[in-house]
Write a protein that holds these residues in place. Structure first.
Motif, PDB file in Angstrom:
ATOM      1  N   ILE A  68       0.806  -0.848   0.051  1.00  0.00           N
ATOM      2  CA  ILE A  68      -0.311   0.280  -0.030  1.00  0.00           C
ATOM      3  C   ILE A  68       1.158   1.557   0.427  1.00  0.00           C
ATOM      4  CG2 ILE A  68       0.330   0.334   2.620  1.00  0.00           C
ATOM      5  CD1 ILE A  68      -3.548   0.579   1.917  1.00  0.00           C
ATOM      6  N   THR A  70       0.787   5.126   1.161  1.00  0.00           N
ATOM      7  CA  THR A  70       0.731   5.996   2.311  1.00  0.00           C
ATOM      8  C   THR A  70       1.418   7.749   1.961  1.00  0.00           C
ATOM      9  OG1 THR A  70       2.215   5.535   3.684  1.00  0.00           O
ATOM     10  CG2 THR A  70      -0.087   4.242   3.831  1.00  0.00           C
ATOM     11  N   ASN A  77      -4.512   7.133   3.673  1.00  0.00           N
ATOM     12  CA  ASN A  77      -4.836   5.367   3.781  1.00  0.00           C
ATOM     13  C   ASN A  77      -3.964   5.026   4.953  1.00  0.00           C
ATOM     14  OD1 ASN A  77      -5.435   4.629   1.236  1.00  0.00           O
ATOM     15  ND2 ASN A  77      -3.758   4.669   0.177  1.00  0.00           N
ATOM     16  N   THR A  79      -5.319   4.428   8.274  1.00  0.00           N
ATOM     17  CA  THR A  79      -5.846   4.309   8.590  1.00  0.00           C
ATOM     18  C   THR A  79      -6.423   2.589   8.025  1.00  0.00           C
ATOM     19  OG1 THR A  79      -6.493   5.176   9.279  1.00  0.00           O
ATOM     20  CG2 THR A  79      -8.007   3.505   9.995  1.00  0.00           C
ATOM     21  N   GLU A  80      -6.396   2.531   6.375  1.00  0.00           N
ATOM     22  CA  GLU A  80      -6.394   1.118   5.940  1.00  0.00           C
ATOM     23  C   GLU A  80      -4.965   0.191   5.929  1.00  0.00           C
ATOM     24  OE1 GLU A  80      -6.764   4.732   4.684  1.00  0.00           O
ATOM     25  OE2 GLU A  80      -8.191   4.691   3.713  1.00  0.00           O
ATOM     26  N   SER A  84      -5.830  -3.038   7.152  1.00  0.00           N
ATOM     27  CA  SER A  84      -6.004  -4.753   7.367  1.00  0.00           C
ATOM     28  C   SER A  84      -4.321  -5.076   7.500  1.00  0.00           C
ATOM     29  CB  SER A  84      -4.487  -4.036   5.439  1.00  0.00           C
ATOM     30  OG  SER A  84      -3.876  -5.102   4.792  1.00  0.00           O
TER      31      SER A  84
END
Length: 113
Positions: A68, A70, A77, A79-80, A84
């Motif tokens: 990912i 960020t 991203n 928090t995402e 995850s």
């Protein structure tokens, strides 16, 4: 359970080159009892990139590590990324309950000392 966040700077090629060695060490020292949990994070997505995103995606796929991008500065991203990791830890929990407090004794013996 443990999780590893492997972070590189998308504006710095050298930081990505270090990821290969970090991944080797992570895989060597990860627990053998459960599938190791990690995520590869390209940080500073808010500035000009030096690293080809497709190359990183291929690398992450080969290592079987989610990837990912960020921006901590813009809170994109972040928090995402943590969600995850949490999701993978719960999925990896051996008894499927997601209860990581197995070692905690919640019994109250009445002794307040």
């Amino acid at each position: 359970m443990d999780a590893t966040i492997i972070i590189y700077d998308i504006s710095n090629q050298e930081s990505l080159e270090n990821v290969t060695e970090i991944c080797k060490r992570w895989q060597r020292f990860s627990s053998r009892k459960t599938k190791p949990v990690a995520i590869l994070v390209g940080n500073k997505s808010d500035i000009k990139r030096e690293i080809n995103k497709e190359d990183v995606e291929i690398f992450a796929e080969q290592k079987q590590i989610p990837h990912i991008e960020t921006s901590a500065k813009l809170n994109e991203n972040v928090t995402e990324m943590f969600m995850s990791i949490i999701k993978r830890l719960i999925e990896n929990d051996s008894d499927g309950t997601g209860d990581y407090d197995d070692d905690v004794d919640d019994s109250d013996d009445g002794d307040d000392t």
